[in-house]
Each structure stands twice: as C-alpha cells, then as structure tokens.
Design a protein around this motif. Sequence first.
Motif, PDB file in Angstrom:
ATOM      1  N   GLY A   1       0.806  -1.210   0.000  1.00 15.45           N
ATOM      2  CA  GLY A   1       0.000   0.000   0.000  1.00 15.45           C
ATOM      3  C   GLY A   1       0.838   1.258   0.000  1.00 15.45           C
ATOM      4  O   GLY A   1       0.642   2.165  -0.822  1.00 15.45           O
TER       5      GLY A   1
ATOM      6  N   PRO B   1      -0.050  -7.885   0.881  1.00 15.63           N
ATOM      7  CA  PRO B   1       0.307  -6.558   1.397  1.00 15.63           C
ATOM      8  C   PRO B   1       1.701  -6.446   1.997  1.00 15.63           C
ATOM      9  O   PRO B   1       2.354  -5.412   1.844  1.00 15.63           O
TER      10      PRO B   1
ATOM     11  N   GLN C   1      -4.241  -0.403  -4.978  1.00 12.82           N
ATOM     12  CA  GLN C   1      -3.193   0.596  -5.158  1.00 12.82           C
ATOM     13  C   GLN C   1      -2.102   0.122  -6.104  1.00 12.82           C
ATOM     14  O   GLN C   1      -1.527   0.909  -6.860  1.00 12.82           O
TER      15      GLN C   1
ATOM     16  N   ALA D   1      -4.366  -3.736  -1.116  1.00 13.14           N
ATOM     17  CA  ALA D   1      -3.032  -3.771  -1.729  1.00 13.14           C
ATOM     18  C   ALA D   1      -3.144  -3.862  -3.245  1.00 13.14           C
ATOM     19  O   ALA D   1      -2.411  -3.184  -3.989  1.00 13.14           O
TER      20      ALA D   1
END
Length: 1016
Positions: free
Chosen positions: A466, A503, A517, A514
């Motif tokens: 992230g 992530p 993005q 996750a």
Amino acid sequence: MRVSSSRTTRAHRGRSLASVLLTSAIAVTATGTVLFGRPGTAAADPIEDCTATTGAIVAVDFGPWGGGVVRGCDAHPTTGMNLLLKAGFTTAGTEHDGPAFICRIGSSTFGNGVQYPTPAQEPCTATPQAEAYWSYWIATPGQQTWSYSQFGAAGQKPKPGEVEAWVYGATSLGGETGGPTFTPDSVRAKNGASPSASAEPSASPNPSASPEPSSSASPSASPSGSASPSPTAPPAPADPAAAARWLAAQLVGGDHMENWAFEGPDLPRTALTALSLAASGTQDPALRKVVAFLQAHTEQFVFPDGAGSKPDSRAAALLALVAESTGGNPRAFGGRDLLADLVGHVCEGQGENGKCTAAGDFHGASSPWTQAIGVIALVRGGVTVPAAVLDRFQVLQCADGGIAGSMIVAGGYCESDPTSTSLAVIALRAAGGRAEFVARAAEQLGAAQQADGSYVPYVGASGDVGSTAMAAQGLRASGQPARQAAAKGWLNTRQNPDGGFFPDEWTPDSDVPATEQALLALTGQDFATVLRDLGGTTTPQPSRTPDLAKGARYLTDPAHLIDGHYYDALPGFLWADYGLTIDAAFALAATGTDDAALRRIVDFLDHQGADGNGRTVNDWTSIGLPEAGGGSIGKEALLAEIVGRDPRNFGGHDLIAALDAAICAKADADLGCEAAGNYTWATSVFSQSLGVMAQLRAGDTANAAAPIAYLRSLQGPNGAWPSLIPSTGDSDVDSTAMAVMALSLVPGEDAAAAVDKGLAWLAGTQAGDGGFPGAAGNSTNSAALAVQGMTLRQGTYAARIAKAVEFLADRQNADGGFDVASSGQKGSDVRASTQALGGVTGISFGTLKRDLGSTPEPSPSPSPSTSSSPSPSASPEPSTSPSPSASPEPSTSPSPSASPEPSTSPSPSTSPSTSATSSPSASPSVSSTAVATTTAATAPGGTTGGGNPVGGNPGSGSGGDTPAGGQSGSQDSSLAWTGTEVLGLVGPGVLLTAGGAAVLIALRRRSDATGTGRHR
C-alpha cells in the motif's frame, strides 16, 4: 494541416537576418560542393532522355506574359523541385519565406531568362495572394487529367513517365479551378526508348547505417539522489490485467465490496475498487456494475448520519472521482452535485462535534488523505479550490517536508507518512502553485525510499504494498522516474499466482486494498489522471478503424527513420527535420507498438545527437538565443514529459526555464511578441498551445498564467481559434483542437466553458464523409486533431468521433501510411501518418504518456550514410486495429478515447506518468495512444496549403497537410509539427539549389517564415 513550405501572412520580422542569407545564398552542387552566390540552373537533360516509361517531364506555362508552354526533362528525377531545376528552369522565392516558396520561374527559352512575375508585377516580399501565384500540378503515368498537388515540390517524388505542370494565376482551394489549360498528354513524352543509364541515384541516407541502440541499456532503477541502491536486474513485470481479474472476482454480487467487520456494503472500498478497475482498462463490464451500484447508494454514502446532516467529504470526493474517472458528471452522480457538497462545506474553524479539526478542512475530513482527494476531485471537476483548503497543507507539512498521517493542528506532533505525502504532492501539483511546498514534500518522499525500492508505513516496519504503490504514484507525479522505477520493481515481486497482491511479508494472501493501489501504480496512473470513459459503449462505434501497428511500421521503416531521426527528402540534404522527428515520437508513444524506435528518437534528442551537418535539436530550437521560440521549446519539453524524461534537464537544457524566459511582457516586434503572454516568436495558436501544455504538465502553473490568458483571448465569438498570431479573423479546425486540448488542463469553470464552446464549433465543421476541412479539402490531419479534441467530451461527440475514425481508416494505404487528404494526389505521407496514428487514438497531447524511464541510452551515429535505402515493405504484417470506443476491451486495438488500453503484460518501464497533467492512459499496449503530425505551408492570401511552396499549392485555408521537402511526401525542416499545424519553429528557411541538389538554411525565427507559423 497546412500543406507545405513556408508561407504565412504575418509581416516579415527581422528582415536583416533574412537578407544576410539571401544576399549570400548557399547552394550545394550535385557532388556536394558548396557554392556561394545566387542559385544557378542545372544543365537540362535532353528532352528525348525522358520517355513514356522513364524520367519525368515538367511543363511551365508562361502564357500570362505572352509566352507558351515550355517543357523540360529530368531523366533521373528525385523530387519535383529538382525536376524543375534539372529541366532547365530557374526559380526565386519570397523575401519572407526564402526560395523554399516558389514565387518566380524563368527559362532561357523565353524572355531571355527573365523570371516571372517580374518585380513590378509581384514584389515577392511576402506570400503572394491566392489570386496570382504559381500552382503545382501532377499527372501520373497514364493519367489524362491534372491533379492539384497536395505535396510540396521538394517532397513530391516523380514516377517514371510522370508529367508535372506549373501555371500562374488563381487556383481554388482544392484545385477545382485554375488548372493548366493544356492536357497531360499534350506534354507527355511519346517515345519509348529507354535511356541507357537507368539507375536512379538514391538521395536517402542509408538506413542500414543506423544501428539500433542496444535494448539492454535499461533505465537505472536506482533512486535519484540516494545512496540506496536499486535492483540492477528488475524482476519480471507484474500483470495488471491478472490483478484486475482477481479484484473483479472479489466483488460481492458482482457490484460491490463488503467488509467482515460490519454488515452491508463497504462503500469506500467499493469506490476505490472502481477507480482501480478504471485504471486497468480491462474490466469494463464489472466496472459498469460497480458504478451503477454506487449511483444507487450515493445518498447512503454521502449522508452516513442520515438525511439533514452535512455531507461526508470522503464520500463526496470518492464518488466525484469515480464519476470523473468513468466519463460521468460529478455534478449529477446519483442525484447529487458532489462538487458542491465539497466546496460548500469547508470548515471555518475547529469544532462541529469533531468534524472540523481546523479552518480549511473539508467537513468531516479525518485525514490528509481525504483532504487531498477532495482537492483532486475539485480540480478534475473544473472547480477552483478554496485557498483555505490548500493553506491547510502548510500546517500538515512536517519539518522534514513530508505530510503528517493525521489532521494535526499548528504545533502538534508531526510524523511524515508516505501515503499522505504522495497524495498531497499529486493534489497540490494538480491545483497549481505552492511550488516550494511541493518540492519539499517530493524531496522527503524520495529520501524515505528504502534500499530495495519499497516504502514503510512507519519507522521500524517492513515495506508494504500500500505505502509503496502510493509512493510510486507520488514519485511519478513529482518527476522522480528512477525512484518510481525502483518502487515498481519492488511491487513486481509482490503479485501472487492468482493475480492479487499480498500486502506485506507477514500476510502472504492476496489483499483487496493492496491490489487496488498496485493497479494504479503499475499502470502509471493516480487519482488525478485515471480515466476510463464508459459512455462510449452505448454510442455509435466506427465500422472500420486504422491499423496502428501497420502504421507504426511504416513510420519506423529504415527508409524513413534513420539513426533516430528523420531527414528532408531533398537529395544530399543532411539536415534532420527535428519537428517531424518529434512528431513521429508522439505517434509512436501513442500507438505503443515500437518502444525501441521511440527510445532511439528520444535518446538522439536528449543526447544532443547531430545530423549530417552537425546540427542538434538545440540548433533547431535556438534555445538561449533571441530567436528562440516558445512553440519549438514547448514541443521538445512536451516530448520529454510524454516519455517520462525531465523537461528541466533534457537535451542539455532546462526547457521549462527557457519557456518561462520566452513569455512576452509586452508587444515587441523585435522579439516576435504580439502581446503580453504570447511566447517569443510563437506566431500561431498551435505554437502558443504547445507552450501552455508543456508548462502545465511541468507544474509551472503560475508562470503559465499569462500565456493561458493570451491563448483564451484569441478565441472568437463563434468559439473557434484562428490559425495565426496576430489573428487574421479566420476560424481554424487544427488551431481550435489544439487550443481546447491546452485549456482542458486549466482548472476552473471559465476554461471548461471555453473548451465546450470551441468543441461545439469544431464538431459543426465535420463533413458528410466524416472528414474535417484542412488545406486540401477533407484533411487527414485535421480529422485526426478533431478526434483528439472531441474525445475531451466523448459522451457528447461519440457519433462524430466514430465517423471521423472511419474517415481516417479510409485514408490508410497498404503500406500502413496515410494519404494527406480524401481527394487529390494519393500516396502515403510520413507527416500525415504521424498525425493520423496519434489522433485516431483520441488522447490529448496534454495527457499522452509513454514512460520510457529516465536514463538515456547511447547516442546514435550523428550522420547517415549516403548509400541507397531500402523501400518500405509492401506487405507489412497484419496487426490489430484501434477501437474508437472510449472503453476498449483488452484487445490489442487502441481507442480514440482518452483512456488507452493497457497491455496484459506491460513492462514496468513503459507505464505512463501519474503527474497531474499526465496521461490518463494505463500501462502501454499496442493500443495505448495519442499524438500526431503533418506539415503545412501558408498559402497565398494568408491561407496555408498546397501551392507553389517548394512543396504544395496555396489557397489551402486552415488545415495544412504537408510541406516542402517532405519526408515520404513532404516536410520542411523549418517546420515543427505536432498535430495538424505548422509550429513555425524555424525562421526563414532559405532553400537554394544548384546542379540538382539543395540545402535549406534554416534561419532561426527572425521571420516566422515556416509554414503558417504553426508549431507542429
């Protein structure tokens, strides 16, 4: 686009410079010897050396002066210009344009060699009027009627047995009237004997001498200015399409996300998923369902505290971004005016039950993240962001330059957060101004990168997807491509076999946040740029589309692209046409089909590679000199921005600083300044628009204010822009398309209204066959630019866009290239092809992106060989065609929409930028998109087009199509092209000939004598 050489109606500026060249003319003999003096006449080939199948004949009608038709022969013709000269005729140009525009013609067989018209009849100071000029006509072998030449004589390549004609008088726009009074057959060679020496010398440099830079030299991924190393061998690129498939599969009921922590839909998560699916460009069916779900739940999302409460700023911002990113209306989404919900609820101080931490907060903003996306939503919606909202970021900035992770007050504890910092950089760059704030934040963001390229959410943590994905978006927006590449390289290692991203090292399973993005980061987009217009699928689609891959192969054929640049078509003419070279780069960036060729061009320019005469791109722009022009510098800067290079350090110069220096403080004829805000020597709306786009894309918003205001002042009451500066009162398709593309980057309702008014006029000029009026009737170039312009409002103009795409498809030839126009002479033209290839994709020059990374590869050889060049393949491999829809499916066909289709396996080095003004396109693919080219010559009476310019005939009006000395049809090294207009980047080009060879003295812009003064 204008047709050819250097014609403008603008008063000649700086004649002293031109006179120096005109009084000491330079010519080159056939053997390459440089001669000083006035142009001479080549010894004419005997007329019997030209037959019905070999050589070419040119006929000049001296009837207006009591003479007859005089014929001449060139047994081995290379261009129409050299045919005229080698056939025994002499020529002279205008003082304004130089010999590149033929104003007089003479022959020793009539009037003792006097050139006509005489000085008493036509002073040849400026471009002649359309009522009296030398027009240029062609009849190919077997053709019984004359065709008004769409090409310039220097770009026209006579076929064996062809006849050409020059007649003096008035000729209508498309050559319907004013043609030769004699037939082609009356002057054509009748004998069949073939001359013994039939080998035709090639004038083109040897394409084989153009070694392709090694593809192994990849951009360094190491973070800039950091001691931390980056991966030396980047891992295999991630697969955004697979990530999008996985993400779509997580939707509950196919239309929303849920959260285990509470019952019901997770509306914030659902909105973020919509933005990521839009970025992918491959999941339109799922995206439509998600958008419809959000529209149906807008009231629930915006008013979590129930009816009568104040709107939630996070909900309003996210929904507004969803609308803006999918072609919807943020003022009418789910029945709400989301922009009013934001701008109408800004805190005036602390309080309101914890909904306001301080003055300037959006009501209910609980984090800098919400504050930032609120700003982005307003900017994208054309709303001026309240100053208090922007001022709030000053308090949120920590001592190290980063942005706090919470809505702190003055004096509060401040710890920089990579997500907040990245979003603040994106938001503030989009809003404009506050350059020092953005610079400090960007510097901290770069310094926070870990040695492996990742980012940590807090001190002591390990890298997570992230934070790293959000940071990659901020790095791209702030112009740190090496660090961005390192971050993307790290992300590439975090994708699971199912397509999702895990992530962090503690959580190996694929994760929705996750993956969301990561999709944005890997496709090179962010909340300010993502766009997947869904309106196109319910509107008319073209029944046929051009084959972009085939078109790109035509452009990169070694007969055209030589050592990373293009040359004029004149024999022995070793001066690179830098304007055409950049135009081809724009087209290749748009199609996404040949990054190797695109990189060769970019590296040649960035390394200041020299052409056969030792000239670099800096000689073309005259950067740092009084003759430097905003259009040429802007065009070069725009290329740097498009391919992910730094425009402040490209070609050895800070191009943005040079643009700033080129802004006129007042009217000054000595500097080529028509008024305050005009760029020096920017004598066309095209060039003014290029400079504005380059400044805005670089975040140079404050300095761009005056040029923007001046550009807006040129818009006419009918919504159109003129072609030239100062305005001649005409209304021009190409200029209007360029102006609206530039103003679409300007926030505010006034700019949006100007764009809408311009597009309404533009759409109204479309012809029944889908074309748009240009220099030679329905012009390929003008249609392509019109597609780019109308795609800014695709939902409104989808039907017209479809017709224009079909028109362009009909102009493509078997070799992949495009005709200049729907009527007149046929044949593929490099300039027209660059414009058509980029324009049909529909992506604005203001948003086109094809990120090649920051590190240039080795400079190519500076000069071409003079051996013969192979002709383009007659049977290029088939490829897929572009889809005109705004939301292409994951096929390999590019769309004219502003949202190009991402490749299913994009390279990390090709993902577009995420800057506030960067392209909304996703990761590159065969269908990524946009930009284009062509050339033009100003025609008599102020129009541009095909006439006597050493390439073309006048009277073409506004559209412009191909110039003198063109590449594969026409070009003028003094013209810089960008879409469909002449950029007027070089001053009076002096073309002087002797012994069948020629050289153009590209005098920097003291006279704006190239084409219509347009920056192409």
